[in-house]
Motif scaffolding. Sequence first.
Motif, PDB file in Angstrom:
ATOM      1  N   ILE A  93      17.806  -3.684  -7.990  1.00 16.61           N
ATOM      2  CA  ILE A  93      16.491  -3.498  -7.369  1.00 16.61           C
ATOM      3  C   ILE A  93      16.577  -3.231  -5.877  1.00 16.61           C
ATOM      4  O   ILE A  93      15.589  -2.847  -5.269  1.00 16.61           O
ATOM      5  CB  ILE A  93      15.503  -4.645  -7.681  1.00 16.61           C
ATOM      6  N   GLY A  94      17.747  -3.401  -5.267  1.00 17.89           N
ATOM      7  CA  GLY A  94      17.884  -3.108  -3.839  1.00 17.89           C
ATOM      8  C   GLY A  94      17.300  -4.209  -2.983  1.00 17.89           C
ATOM      9  O   GLY A  94      16.904  -5.261  -3.475  1.00 17.89           O
ATOM     10  N   GLY A  95      17.245  -3.969  -1.702  1.00 19.56           N
ATOM     11  CA  GLY A  95      16.716  -4.951  -0.768  1.00 19.56           C
ATOM     12  C   GLY A  95      15.208  -4.845  -0.630  1.00 19.56           C
ATOM     13  O   GLY A  95      14.569  -3.969  -1.209  1.00 19.56           O
ATOM     14  N   PHE A  96      14.662  -5.763   0.173  1.00 19.09           N
ATOM     15  CA  PHE A  96      13.214  -5.743   0.386  1.00 19.09           C
ATOM     16  C   PHE A  96      12.866  -6.670   1.533  1.00 19.09           C
ATOM     17  O   PHE A  96      13.284  -7.836   1.552  1.00 19.09           O
ATOM     18  CB  PHE A  96      12.490  -6.185  -0.886  1.00 19.09           C
ATOM     19  N   GLY A  97      12.104  -6.156   2.485  1.00 16.48           N
ATOM     20  CA  GLY A  97      11.718  -6.940   3.655  1.00 16.48           C
ATOM     21  C   GLY A  97      10.896  -8.169   3.328  1.00 16.48           C
ATOM     22  O   GLY A  97      10.916  -9.146   4.062  1.00 16.48           O
ATOM     23  N   GLY A  98      10.176  -8.143   2.236  1.00 14.15           N
ATOM     24  CA  GLY A  98       9.370  -9.293   1.831  1.00 14.15           C
ATOM     25  C   GLY A  98      10.138 -10.290   0.990  1.00 14.15           C
ATOM     26  O   GLY A  98       9.578 -11.279   0.528  1.00 14.15           O
ATOM     27  N   GLY A  99      11.429 -10.017   0.755  1.00 18.04           N
ATOM     28  CA  GLY A  99      12.259 -10.889  -0.076  1.00 18.04           C
ATOM     29  C   GLY A  99      12.343 -10.361  -1.491  1.00 18.04           C
ATOM     30  O   GLY A  99      11.407  -9.729  -2.003  1.00 18.04           O
ATOM     31  N   LEU A 100      13.465 -10.605  -2.127  1.00 22.96           N
ATOM     32  CA  LEU A 100      13.676 -10.074  -3.479  1.00 22.96           C
ATOM     33  C   LEU A 100      12.709 -10.651  -4.504  1.00 22.96           C
ATOM     34  O   LEU A 100      12.305  -9.959  -5.430  1.00 22.96           O
ATOM     35  CB  LEU A 100      15.125 -10.295  -3.914  1.00 22.96           C
ATOM     36  N   GLU A 101      12.321 -11.923  -4.346  1.00 22.10           N
ATOM     37  CA  GLU A 101      11.371 -12.504  -5.292  1.00 22.10           C
ATOM     38  C   GLU A 101      10.020 -11.785  -5.203  1.00 22.10           C
ATOM     39  O   GLU A 101       9.371 -11.522  -6.216  1.00 22.10           O
ATOM     40  CB  GLU A 101      11.201 -14.004  -5.044  1.00 22.10           C
ATOM     41  N   THR A 102       9.609 -11.436  -4.000  1.00 22.71           N
ATOM     42  CA  THR A 102       8.357 -10.688  -3.824  1.00 22.71           C
ATOM     43  C   THR A 102       8.481  -9.318  -4.478  1.00 22.71           C
ATOM     44  O   THR A 102       7.563  -8.863  -5.168  1.00 22.71           O
ATOM     45  CB  THR A 102       8.026 -10.551  -2.326  1.00 22.71           C
ATOM     46  N   LYS A 103       9.609  -8.646  -4.282  1.00 27.40           N
ATOM     47  CA  LYS A 103       9.819  -7.335  -4.896  1.00 27.40           C
ATOM     48  C   LYS A 103       9.775  -7.445  -6.420  1.00 27.40           C
ATOM     49  O   LYS A 103       9.137  -6.627  -7.094  1.00 27.40           O
ATOM     50  CB  LYS A 103      11.152  -6.737  -4.436  1.00 27.40           C
ATOM     51  N   ARG A 104      10.424  -8.465  -6.960  1.00 35.56           N
ATOM     52  CA  ARG A 104      10.394  -8.672  -8.417  1.00 35.56           C
ATOM     53  C   ARG A 104       8.965  -8.864  -8.920  1.00 35.56           C
ATOM     54  O   ARG A 104       8.576  -8.321  -9.944  1.00 35.56           O
ATOM     55  CB  ARG A 104      11.256  -9.868  -8.804  1.00 35.56           C
ATOM     56  N   VAL A 133       0.840  -1.199   0.000  1.00 40.84           N
ATOM     57  CA  VAL A 133       0.000   0.000   0.000  1.00 40.84           C
ATOM     58  C   VAL A 133       0.878   1.253   0.000  1.00 40.84           C
ATOM     59  O   VAL A 133       0.648   2.182  -0.774  1.00 40.84           O
ATOM     60  CB  VAL A 133      -0.970  -0.011   1.197  1.00 40.84           C
ATOM     61  N   VAL A 134       1.862   1.298   0.859  1.00 40.98           N
ATOM     62  CA  VAL A 134       2.906   2.329   0.825  1.00 40.98           C
ATOM     63  C   VAL A 134       4.071   1.628   0.123  1.00 40.98           C
ATOM     64  O   VAL A 134       4.762   0.812   0.715  1.00 40.98           O
ATOM     65  CB  VAL A 134       3.278   2.825   2.236  1.00 40.98           C
ATOM     66  N   PRO A 135       4.252   1.914  -1.170  1.00 43.08           N
ATOM     67  CA  PRO A 135       4.983   1.028  -2.085  1.00 43.08           C
ATOM     68  C   PRO A 135       6.508   1.061  -1.992  1.00 43.08           C
ATOM     69  O   PRO A 135       7.200   1.496  -2.916  1.00 43.08           O
ATOM     70  CB  PRO A 135       4.511   1.523  -3.451  1.00 43.08           C
ATOM     71  N   CYS A 136       7.063   0.530  -0.915  1.00 38.61           N
ATOM     72  CA  CYS A 136       8.522   0.504  -0.762  1.00 38.61           C
ATOM     73  C   CYS A 136       9.186  -0.368  -1.831  1.00 38.61           C
ATOM     74  O   CYS A 136      10.376  -0.226  -2.084  1.00 38.61           O
ATOM     75  CB  CYS A 136       8.922   0.089   0.645  1.00 38.61           C
ATOM     76  N   HIS A 137       8.412  -1.231  -2.493  1.00 33.84           N
ATOM     77  CA  HIS A 137       8.973  -2.025  -3.593  1.00 33.84           C
ATOM     78  C   HIS A 137       9.377  -1.148  -4.775  1.00 33.84           C
ATOM     79  O   HIS A 137      10.152  -1.572  -5.622  1.00 33.84           O
ATOM     80  CB  HIS A 137       7.988  -3.116  -4.038  1.00 33.84           C
ATOM     81  N   ARG A 138       8.912   0.088  -4.825  1.00 33.33           N
ATOM     82  CA  ARG A 138       9.243   1.004  -5.918  1.00 33.33           C
ATOM     83  C   ARG A 138      10.547   1.767  -5.704  1.00 33.33           C
ATOM     84  O   ARG A 138      10.928   2.579  -6.529  1.00 33.33           O
ATOM     85  CB  ARG A 138       8.100   2.003  -6.117  1.00 33.33           C
ATOM     86  N   VAL A 139      11.238   1.503  -4.605  1.00 31.86           N
ATOM     87  CA  VAL A 139      12.497   2.178  -4.318  1.00 31.86           C
ATOM     88  C   VAL A 139      13.635   1.238  -4.726  1.00 31.86           C
ATOM     89  O   VAL A 139      13.706   0.101  -4.269  1.00 31.86           O
ATOM     90  CB  VAL A 139      12.600   2.571  -2.831  1.00 31.86           C
ATOM     91  N   VAL A 140      14.509   1.746  -5.603  1.00 27.52           N
ATOM     92  CA  VAL A 140      15.570   0.925  -6.186  1.00 27.52           C
ATOM     93  C   VAL A 140      16.922   1.618  -6.054  1.00 27.52           C
ATOM     94  O   VAL A 140      17.001   2.796  -5.697  1.00 27.52           O
ATOM     95  CB  VAL A 140      15.270   0.626  -7.676  1.00 27.52           C
ATOM     96  N   GLU A 141      17.964   0.879  -6.378  1.00 29.47           N
ATOM     97  CA  GLU A 141      19.320   1.428  -6.303  1.00 29.47           C
ATOM     98  C   GLU A 141      19.609   2.344  -7.484  1.00 29.47           C
ATOM     99  O   GLU A 141      19.071   2.161  -8.576  1.00 29.47           O
ATOM    100  CB  GLU A 141      20.330   0.283  -6.267  1.00 29.47           C
ATOM    101  N   ARG A 142      20.485   3.273  -7.271  1.00 29.86           N
ATOM    102  CA  ARG A 142      20.863   4.258  -8.282  1.00 29.86           C
ATOM    103  C   ARG A 142      21.454   3.587  -9.523  1.00 29.86           C
ATOM    104  O   ARG A 142      21.234   4.034 -10.642  1.00 29.86           O
ATOM    105  CB  ARG A 142      21.851   5.233  -7.661  1.00 29.86           C
ATOM    106  N   ASP A 143      22.203   2.496  -9.332  1.00 27.67           N
ATOM    107  CA  ASP A 143      22.883   1.846 -10.454  1.00 27.67           C
ATOM    108  C   ASP A 143      21.992   0.884 -11.238  1.00 27.67           C
ATOM    109  O   ASP A 143      22.461   0.164 -12.101  1.00 27.67           O
ATOM    110  CB  ASP A 143      24.134   1.128  -9.970  1.00 27.67           C
ATOM    111  N   GLY A 144      20.714   0.845 -10.913  1.00 27.67           N
ATOM    112  CA  GLY A 144      19.790  -0.025 -11.633  1.00 27.67           C
ATOM    113  C   GLY A 144      19.457  -1.315 -10.912  1.00 27.67           C
ATOM    114  O   GLY A 144      18.582  -2.058 -11.343  1.00 27.67           O
TER     115      GLY A 144
END
Length: 190
Positions: A165-176, A152-163
Amino acid sequence: MNATGPSETTPAAPRQAVWAVVRSDIGPLLLAATDAGLVNVVFHATDAVRDKALDRLGSRLGTELVEAPDSPLLAEAIRQLAEYFAGRRRAFDVPLDWSLITGFNREVLRELFAGVPFGAVVGYGDLAHRVGQPGAAQAVGMAMGSNPLPVVVPCHRVVERDGGIGGFGGGLETKRKLLALEGVLPEPLF
């Protein structure tokens, strides 16, 4: 204390707090709400994760949480999340209870919620700059990790400057999966 109206005072303990576990394309989600609005979304809500999250949340809110999947406090959030995962919703407009987050983290998460739309991404440093703290990219990462309202507050939309995807509390597969749902990444092949 809704999605658009700020509340900077610390509210008294909510009169009512309810929860439900709902199925989603990224696994079971625990949703909790107070009389002020949706207060928590927890990924991978197996029984053990659910129980631990509810104990912690009850302690933080100072109230007991009651399972109530049919509660009017949760109904709209459940409906909007289902629409989001079905590809029919691009923004959430449910009331949000921001009481679990304060200070810089709240400022960053409110900016993310209001300023990074569906299908867009923002860098950690860019988000830090938006809130007037251009050197605070690492602190933005910490704010993302403490987000009590992911999706809902979309922290999955925050990524690293170099392209990256960065980390994610729900796991990288969830972020993907969330980024693919929004058209930012291609759907995983398998």
